[in-house]
Design a protein around this motif. Sequence first.
Motif, PDB file in Angstrom:
ATOM      1  N   MET A  15       0.826  -1.197   0.000  1.00 33.29           N
ATOM      2  CA  MET A  15       0.000   0.000   0.000  1.00 33.29           C
ATOM      3  C   MET A  15       0.869   1.259   0.000  1.00 33.29           C
ATOM      4  SD  MET A  15      -3.118   1.029   2.532  1.00 33.29           S
ATOM      5  CE  MET A  15      -2.201   1.410   4.011  1.00 33.29           C
ATOM      6  N   THR A  16       0.535   2.178  -0.876  1.00 38.45           N
ATOM      7  CA  THR A  16       1.164   3.491  -0.908  1.00 38.45           C
ATOM      8  C   THR A  16       0.157   4.486  -0.365  1.00 38.45           C
ATOM      9  OG1 THR A  16       2.498   2.910  -2.830  1.00 38.45           O
ATOM     10  CG2 THR A  16       2.180   5.256  -2.405  1.00 38.45           C
ATOM     11  N   THR A  17       0.612   5.333   0.539  1.00 38.44           N
ATOM     12  CA  THR A  17      -0.260   6.337   1.146  1.00 38.44           C
ATOM     13  C   THR A  17       0.299   7.718   0.846  1.00 38.44           C
ATOM     14  OG1 THR A  17      -0.862   4.840   2.936  1.00 38.44           O
ATOM     15  CG2 THR A  17      -1.247   7.187   3.302  1.00 38.44           C
ATOM     16  N   ARG A  18      -0.522   8.550   0.220  1.00 38.86           N
ATOM     17  CA  ARG A  18      -0.092   9.922  -0.065  1.00 38.86           C
ATOM     18  C   ARG A  18      -0.479  10.806   1.120  1.00 38.86           C
ATOM     19  NH1 ARG A  18      -4.515  11.496  -4.734  1.00 38.86           N
ATOM     20  NH2 ARG A  18      -6.274  10.831  -3.495  1.00 38.86           N
ATOM     21  N   ILE A  19       0.356  11.812   1.357  1.00 45.68           N
ATOM     22  CA  ILE A  19       0.169  12.726   2.478  1.00 45.68           C
ATOM     23  C   ILE A  19      -0.042  14.133   1.935  1.00 45.68           C
ATOM     24  CG2 ILE A  19       1.166  13.669   4.598  1.00 45.68           C
ATOM     25  CD1 ILE A  19       0.711  10.613   4.651  1.00 45.68           C
ATOM     26  N   GLY A  20      -1.099  14.772   2.420  1.00 49.08           N
ATOM     27  CA  GLY A  20      -1.384  16.151   2.055  1.00 49.08           C
ATOM     28  C   GLY A  20      -1.170  17.059   3.244  1.00 49.08           C
ATOM     29  N   LEU A  21      -0.734  18.255   2.971  1.00 46.12           N
ATOM     30  CA  LEU A  21      -0.536  19.257   4.025  1.00 46.12           C
ATOM     31  C   LEU A  21      -1.036  20.588   3.491  1.00 46.12           C
ATOM     32  CD1 LEU A  21       0.860  19.723   6.871  1.00 46.12           C
ATOM     33  CD2 LEU A  21       2.758  20.628   5.539  1.00 46.12           C
ATOM     34  N   ASP A  22      -1.990  21.149   4.177  1.00 48.59           N
ATOM     35  CA  ASP A  22      -2.528  22.476   3.851  1.00 48.59           C
ATOM     36  C   ASP A  22      -2.995  22.592   2.399  1.00 48.59           C
ATOM     37  OD1 ASP A  22      -1.996  23.239   6.477  1.00 48.59           O
ATOM     38  OD2 ASP A  22       0.009  23.959   5.974  1.00 48.59           O
ATOM     39  N   GLY A  23      -3.638  21.536   1.910  1.00 50.45           N
ATOM     40  CA  GLY A  23      -4.260  21.576   0.589  1.00 50.45           C
ATOM     41  C   GLY A  23      -3.390  21.139  -0.570  1.00 50.45           C
ATOM     42  N   ALA A  24      -2.196  20.608  -0.296  1.00 43.21           N
ATOM     43  CA  ALA A  24      -1.305  20.137  -1.369  1.00 43.21           C
ATOM     44  C   ALA A  24      -0.686  18.814  -0.957  1.00 43.21           C
ATOM     45  CB  ALA A  24      -0.205  21.155  -1.635  1.00 43.21           C
ATOM     46  N   TRP A  25      -0.549  17.885  -1.911  1.00 45.83           N
ATOM     47  CA  TRP A  25       0.118  16.621  -1.633  1.00 45.83           C
ATOM     48  C   TRP A  25       1.614  16.887  -1.500  1.00 45.83           C
ATOM     49  CZ3 TRP A  25      -3.261  13.471   0.004  1.00 45.83           C
ATOM     50  CH2 TRP A  25      -4.526  13.379  -0.570  1.00 45.83           C
ATOM     51  N   VAL A  26       2.239  16.349  -0.431  1.00 42.53           N
ATOM     52  CA  VAL A  26       3.645  16.641  -0.161  1.00 42.53           C
ATOM     53  C   VAL A  26       4.544  15.415  -0.257  1.00 42.53           C
ATOM     54  CG1 VAL A  26       3.140  18.670   1.241  1.00 42.53           C
ATOM     55  CG2 VAL A  26       3.299  16.418   2.348  1.00 42.53           C
ATOM     56  N   GLY A  27       3.980  14.221  -0.317  1.00 44.89           N
ATOM     57  CA  GLY A  27       4.802  13.017  -0.406  1.00 44.89           C
ATOM     58  C   GLY A  27       3.972  11.781  -0.190  1.00 44.89           C
ATOM     59  N   ALA A  28       4.666  10.642  -0.155  1.00 41.27           N
ATOM     60  CA  ALA A  28       3.968   9.373   0.028  1.00 41.27           C
ATOM     61  C   ALA A  28       4.877   8.364   0.712  1.00 41.27           C
ATOM     62  CB  ALA A  28       3.512   8.821  -1.323  1.00 41.27           C
ATOM     63  N   ASN A  29       4.248   7.452   1.420  1.00 38.82           N
ATOM     64  CA  ASN A  29       4.926   6.313   2.031  1.00 38.82           C
ATOM     65  C   ASN A  29       4.471   5.053   1.325  1.00 38.82           C
ATOM     66  OD1 ASN A  29       6.471   7.454   4.163  1.00 38.82           O
ATOM     67  ND2 ASN A  29       4.596   7.792   5.296  1.00 38.82           N
ATOM     68  N   GLN A  30       5.364   4.068   1.290  1.00 37.23           N
ATOM     69  CA  GLN A  30       4.987   2.760   0.769  1.00 37.23           C
ATOM     70  C   GLN A  30       5.381   1.719   1.795  1.00 37.23           C
ATOM     71  OE1 GLN A  30       7.145   1.115  -2.580  1.00 37.23           O
ATOM     72  NE2 GLN A  30       5.235   0.299  -3.387  1.00 37.23           N
ATOM     73  N   HIS A  31       4.475   0.757   2.027  1.00 34.38           N
ATOM     74  CA  HIS A  31       4.666  -0.301   3.023  1.00 34.38           C
ATOM     75  C   HIS A  31       5.035   0.361   4.350  1.00 34.38           C
ATOM     76  CE1 HIS A  31       4.982  -4.327   4.399  1.00 34.38           C
ATOM     77  NE2 HIS A  31       6.303  -4.336   4.519  1.00 34.38           N
ATOM     78  N   ASN A  32       5.950  -0.219   5.105  1.00 32.40           N
ATOM     79  CA  ASN A  32       6.412   0.366   6.361  1.00 32.40           C
ATOM     80  C   ASN A  32       7.563   1.319   6.024  1.00 32.40           C
ATOM     81  OD1 ASN A  32       4.711  -1.131   8.129  1.00 32.40           O
ATOM     82  ND2 ASN A  32       6.037  -2.891   7.884  1.00 32.40           N
ATOM     83  N   SER A  33       7.326   2.612   6.121  1.00 29.59           N
ATOM     84  CA  SER A  33       8.353   3.591   5.771  1.00 29.59           C
ATOM     85  C   SER A  33       8.012   4.939   6.397  1.00 29.59           C
ATOM     86  CB  SER A  33       8.478   3.724   4.249  1.00 29.59           C
ATOM     87  OG  SER A  33       7.286   4.234   3.691  1.00 29.59           O
ATOM     88  N   TYR A  34       8.897   5.897   6.191  1.00 28.35           N
ATOM     89  CA  TYR A  34       8.680   7.241   6.733  1.00 28.35           C
ATOM     90  C   TYR A  34       9.327   8.281   5.825  1.00 28.35           C
ATOM     91  CZ  TYR A  34      13.549   7.317   8.232  1.00 28.35           C
ATOM     92  OH  TYR A  34      14.914   7.305   8.246  1.00 28.35           O
ATOM     93  N   PHE A  35       8.896   9.513   5.974  1.00 26.25           N
ATOM     94  CA  PHE A  35       9.590  10.649   5.384  1.00 26.25           C
ATOM     95  C   PHE A  35       9.318  11.850   6.273  1.00 26.25           C
ATOM     96  CE2 PHE A  35       5.468  11.251   3.362  1.00 26.25           C
ATOM     97  CZ  PHE A  35       5.317  12.629   3.288  1.00 26.25           C
ATOM     98  N   SER A  36      10.112  12.894   6.103  1.00 27.17           N
ATOM     99  CA  SER A  36       9.933  14.107   6.913  1.00 27.17           C
ATOM    100  C   SER A  36       9.921  15.322   6.010  1.00 27.17           C
ATOM    101  CB  SER A  36      11.054  14.236   7.946  1.00 27.17           C
ATOM    102  OG  SER A  36      12.294  14.440   7.306  1.00 27.17           O
ATOM    103  N   MET A  37       9.421  16.401   6.576  1.00 25.41           N
ATOM    104  CA  MET A  37       9.445  17.672   5.862  1.00 25.41           C
ATOM    105  C   MET A  37       9.482  18.815   6.867  1.00 25.41           C
ATOM    106  SD  MET A  37       5.564  18.136   4.435  1.00 25.41           S
ATOM    107  CE  MET A  37       6.026  19.669   3.664  1.00 25.41           C
ATOM    108  N   SER A  38       9.997  19.912   6.428  1.00 24.44           N
ATOM    109  CA  SER A  38      10.088  21.111   7.235  1.00 24.44           C
ATOM    110  C   SER A  38       8.869  21.988   6.956  1.00 24.44           C
ATOM    111  CB  SER A  38      11.377  21.853   6.869  1.00 24.44           C
ATOM    112  OG  SER A  38      11.544  22.989   7.671  1.00 24.44           O
TER     113      SER A  38
END
Length: 176
Positions: free
Chosen positions: A70-93
Motif C-alpha cells: 500500500m502506498t499512502t499519499r500525504i497532504g498538508l494544507d491543501g497540497a500533496w507533499v509526499g507518500a509512504n509505501q509499506h512500512n516507511s517514513y519521510f519528513s518535511m520542514s
Amino acid sequence: MKAVFILMLLTLSAFAQQEAPVAAACGPKDVKFEAKLDDSQHTLAQPEAGKTLVYFIQDIGAVNCIGGCMTTRIGLDGAWVGANQHNSYFSMSVEPGEHHVCASPQSRLLPKASAKYAGILLALTHFTAEAGKVYYFRMRSFGDPSQMIFEMDPVDSDQARYLMAYYPLSVSHPKP
C-alpha cells in the motif's frame, strides 16, 4: 418563504463544513505518487532554524505484500507533499502555525468505494507547529481490503524513533 430560504442556507452551510477539512488538508484527487524505499538512511534530522520538522510514518505491520504494498499519499494544507509505501517514513520542514494534514491510501488492491463510502479511507488531523519542535504522525490500516479501517494519529517520539530505526526512508514524487 423565509423559512425555506433559511433552511436552504443551513443545508448548504452544513455541506460546506463537511468539505472544508478535506479541502484544507488534501490535494487534488487525481494526483498519484510513486514511492521508492531507501534502506540506507536512518539518521533523524533536526528542525531548521525557525522551522518545525514533521515525520510521517506508515506502519502497516508485518505483512507480505504480494503484488505490491500500500502506498499512502500525504497532504498538508491543501497540497500533496509526499507518500509512504509499506512500512516507511519521510519528513518535511514546515513553518510554525496551524497545519491541516490528510492521509489517503492509493492502492490498486483496495476496493473501489461506492459513492456512499467515497473518501472513507481518508484520515485527517490538524496541529499547531512550534518553531524548533518535531512532530510525528503514524498511519495504520486494520482489516483486509474488503473491510478496512484507516487511521492517522500523533505518535510518541520514542515510538516513532523505534519504528524509524527499522523502517526505510520513503522517497516519492508525483506520477506524470
